[in-house]
Design an enzyme around this catalytic site. Structure first.
Site, PDB file in Angstrom:
ATOM      1  N   ALA A 184     -26.462  31.893 -46.184  1.00  0.00           N
ATOM      2  CA  ALA A 184     -27.124  33.118 -46.656  1.00  0.00           C
ATOM      3  C   ALA A 184     -27.798  33.906 -45.540  1.00  0.00           C
ATOM      4  O   ALA A 184     -28.521  34.855 -45.816  1.00  0.00           O
ATOM      5  CB  ALA A 184     -28.158  32.761 -47.722  1.00  0.00           C
ATOM      6  N   ALA A 185     -27.546  33.539 -44.287  1.00  0.00           N
ATOM      7  CA  ALA A 185     -28.265  34.187 -43.190  1.00  0.00           C
ATOM      8  C   ALA A 185     -28.031  35.691 -43.156  1.00  0.00           C
ATOM      9  O   ALA A 185     -28.975  36.485 -43.054  1.00  0.00           O
ATOM     10  CB  ALA A 185     -27.854  33.560 -41.861  1.00  0.00           C
ATOM     11  N   GLY A 186     -26.772  36.110 -43.222  1.00  0.00           N
ATOM     12  CA  GLY A 186     -26.466  37.533 -43.155  1.00  0.00           C
ATOM     13  C   GLY A 186     -27.042  38.320 -44.315  1.00  0.00           C
ATOM     14  O   GLY A 186     -27.639  39.388 -44.129  1.00  0.00           O
ATOM     15  N   ASP A 187     -26.884  37.797 -45.520  1.00  0.00           N
ATOM     16  CA  ASP A 187     -27.417  38.483 -46.699  1.00  0.00           C
ATOM     17  C   ASP A 187     -28.939  38.544 -46.663  1.00  0.00           C
ATOM     18  O   ASP A 187     -29.541  39.545 -47.076  1.00  0.00           O
ATOM     19  CB  ASP A 187     -26.960  37.777 -47.986  1.00  0.00           C
ATOM     20  N   GLY A 207     -22.891  35.619 -54.719  1.00  0.00           N
ATOM     21  CA  GLY A 207     -22.368  36.979 -54.679  1.00  0.00           C
ATOM     22  C   GLY A 207     -23.197  37.792 -53.697  1.00  0.00           C
ATOM     23  O   GLY A 207     -24.434  37.719 -53.709  1.00  0.00           O
TER      24      GLY A 207
END
Length: 320
Positions: free
Chosen positions: A253-256, A42
């Site tokens: 998950a790079a952006g988050d 999420g």
């Protein structure tokens, strides 16, 4: 508050159920899966964990269901240093992302909002005391828009800094931009919102200008391996930051990770250029590891990575 400015994250909390297959099934077909794994996810939860592991004092506001996933999701948040005491428990199931990945790495995703979709006006009223005591509020687009909009308006109107990541992207109401202190988005999200294909540094500047014209106080546009661009109201030329050269394993998950680390850095008063480099380092580490929250680095790992001279020499400044 551990001596640090608190960040309130308002967003989604999901369990990602990942099925690996040789190929995707045809309609009506049953196939054998290779494996099934469960990963806390999420965008709200991922960004909260990234901010906490990067050294921030983080509280997450959202919802899980009454199922076993809800218990596990809250436990994982707590273990990663996130204050999950304001995560509500709603009747029914938690948010679940059903992800199928084939041998070529192509994936298909079915997102069931579950408890995330049950957030409403009463939850905003419940959240407000905690939100208005924070330094910053960080939001995304995986919970109902009326909740996000009300939180943005209330926070901004009471002097709380609003950081907004419009993902998954949709066309925002024009009046919403005025409540955004920092808009953080990637190339595809920028193209959807502005109609400008971000093919190079000049296009990135143009897209950032378009978003500033709509009322956002500042914009960070992430450009993958080309780094990132920061531009604020009144700036003639944006601040370009390089990316780090690493061997990517999983970019999930790079952006988050980037957004959570940037929120943590700026809440602690780090200058924007340093904050962007810090966030880029966090994201670079994350892509060298598999998984979502499992790949997010700690503050110590980020600092060690940045202190490595060879790593620093490997930075590339693509935007002039």
């Amino acid at each position: 508050m551990s001596g640090l400015a608190k960040i309130a994250v308002v967003g989604s909390i999901n369990m990602d159920v990942v099925n690996r297959v040789v190929r995707h099934p045809q309609p009506g077909e049953t196939i054998h899966g290779l494996s099934t794994t469960y990963h806390p996810g999420g965008k709200g939860a991922n960004q909260a964990v990234a901010a906490a592991l990067a050294g921030g004092d983080i509280a997450l506001f959202g919802a899980v269901g009454e199922d076993g996933f809800g218990v596990e999701l809250k436990r994982t948040l707590t273990e990663n240093g996130v204050d999950a005491s304001s995560v509500a428990v709603k009747p029914g199931t938690s948010g679940i992302a059903f992800i199928t990945v084939d041998d070529t790495a192509d994936n298909s995703i079915i997102l069931s909002a579950g408890a995330n979709g049950q957030l409403g006006a009463a939850d905003v009223d419940r959240m407000l005391p905690g939100l208005l005591a924070a330094h910053s509020v960080l939001l995304q687009n995986e919970i109902p828009w009326p909740v996000t909009r009300e939180v943005m308006e209330q926070a901004h109107g009471n002097g709380v800094r609003v950081i907004f990541n419009p993902a998954p992207a949709f066309l925002l109401p024009e009046d919403a931009y005025r409540w955004i202190d920092l808009l953080v988005l990637n190339e595809s999200e920028a193209e959807l919102l502005t109609g400008i294909a971000v093919a190079d540094g000049a296009a990135a500047e143009l897209a950032a200008d378009r978003l500033l014209e709509r009322g956002a106080a500042a914009v960070v546009l992430t450009l993958g391996e080309r780094g990132s661009l920061y531009k604020a109201q009144g700036m003639a030329i944006g601040v370009a930051t390089s990316s780090y050269r690493v061997r990517a394993v999983d970019t999930t998950a790079a952006g988050d990770t980037f957004i959570g680390a940037l929120a943590s850095a700026t809440a602690k008063g780090m200058p924007i250029a340093e904050g962007l480099a810090f966030a880029s380092a966090a994201a670079a580490i994350a892509v060298t590891r598999a998984g979502a929250q499992e790949s997010i680095p700690t503050l110590e790992e980020i600092e060690a990575f940045m202190s490595n001279d060879k790593v620093t020499e490997g930075m590339r400044n693509i935007i002039p």
